[in-house]
Design a protein around this motif. Structure first.
Motif: not given
Ligand code: C2E
Ligand code: MG
Ligand code: MG
Ligand code: MG
Length: 303
Positions: A220-222, A247-250, A258-265
């Motif tokens: 749903d992130l997009s 983060a699963e299922g990218v 979005v994940l990189r923006e949120l600093s997901c490692t």
């Protein structure tokens, strides 16, 4: 009575049993032979480390960013072809066969990771899914220790993934069990995080190392909005507790952004790699780890 697909076993098909119920009964029957007949296989899917940059977007480039690999069970059914773990793991849990099957997965995956480690000369991390039934079984500690001892894999190279749903049981007992496993030196991840009824507040009290954000939120992130807010708060809380986040299922570049923006490692998903047979992973494992990036497995002192 109907002759089942196998050699000389009979399955009782009750009068008026629906086609779906018959199908399930025959699958359950076949499952009883699958381990002994060598029908299981383990596939491996990489988890990439966003801190590692890559110019090469192909398989080799993604392999060079791998934090480690998740072992995913596959059942090659003689007539049906590949059967999804989502379809047979619940049956194996109900019958108790998951104990033997799960122990086999642990042995196979730890031996595989140990072989890759010996071959490449750097520690390859491996994650294995543990069913709630295995976790509740008193032998689990012995099963894990035996797999480590027999394979020679360092405990810090093994992560055990338990789904958030195990927490709906006796939280005290589950916590105690996870603590025992961590005391043996392995890492623990909460899988499918965000789906169960457990809330963010549970995390604080759980002896875990990693949180895996469920695919449903990542997909749903997009779209932006509430999923993004939820993922942001999971990442923030995990960070404040010193936990790693995967983060699963990218699947799309947009989700990754979005994940990189949120600093997901860390991230896992078809965008980077699909679950693959061991020999395909082996062909892509980098010859050596790039020196300017974090090691594939943290040294015990830094855990
Ligand atoms: P899981 O542990 O959450 O594993 C991730 C699942 O998502 C895997 O499905 C994987 O193939 C799939 N996946 C990975 N990236 C993507 C993506 O980008 N898009 C989509 N749509 N899917 C993606 P798989 O292999 O079918 O396994 C399903 C579940 O079965 C696992 O979910 C896990 O809960 C269970 N399972 C798998 N292997 C084992 C095992 O050895 N033991 C136990 N107890 N459960 C297992
Ligand atoms: Mg998993
Ligand atoms: Mg998962
Ligand atoms: Mg999942």
């Amino acid at each position: 009575w109907a002759k089942s697909s196998g050699k000389n076993r009979l399955v009782a098909y009750a009068e008026g049993m629906s086609a779906a119920a018959q199908d399930k009964a025959s699958l359950r029957d076949d499952l009883g032979r699958a381990l002994a007949e060598g029908q299981f296989e383990v596939f491996y899917q990489a988890t990439v480390d966003y801190r590692r940059q890559t110019e090469d977007c192909g398989p080799a480039g993604q392999a060079a960013r791998a934090k480690g690999y998740e072992a995913l069970l596959r059942w090659r059914h003689p007539e049906r072809g590949m059967v999804s773990p989502l379809d047979f793991v619940p049956l194996a849990e109900a019958s108790g066969e998951i104990l033997a099957i799960g122990a086999w997965v642990l042995r196979t995956a730890t031996h595989q990771a140990a072989a890759w480690t010996a071959e490449r000369g750097y520690p390859v991390g491996i994650a294995v899914n543990l069913s709630a039934v295995q976790l509740a079984n008193d032998d689990v500690l012995t099963v894990v220790r035996d797999a480590l001892r027999d394979s020679g894999l360092r405990p810090s190279q093994l992560t055990l993934e338990v789904t958030e749903s195990v927490l709906v049981g006796d939280l005290e007992a589950v916590s105690a069990r996870l603590a025992q496993l961590r005391a043996a030196g392995v890492l623990v991840a909460i899988d499918d995080f965000g789906t169960g009824y457990s809330s963010l507040s549970y995390l604080r009290r759980l002896p875990v190392d990693t949180v895996k954000i469920d695919r449903s939120f990542v997909s749903d992130l997009s779209l932006g909005g509430s999923a993004t807010l939820l993922v942001a708060s999971i990442i923030e809380l995990a960070r404040s507790l010193g936990l790693d986040v995967v983060a699963e299922g990218v699947e799309t570049e947009q989700q990754a952004e979005v994940l990189r923006e949120l600093s997901c490692t860390y991230a896992q998903g078809y965008l980077y790699a699909k679950p693959q047979p061991a020999q395909e992973v082996r062909a892509e494992l980098p010859g050596e780890l790039p020196v300017d990036v974090p090691a594939m497995v943290a040294e015990p002192s830094t855990l």
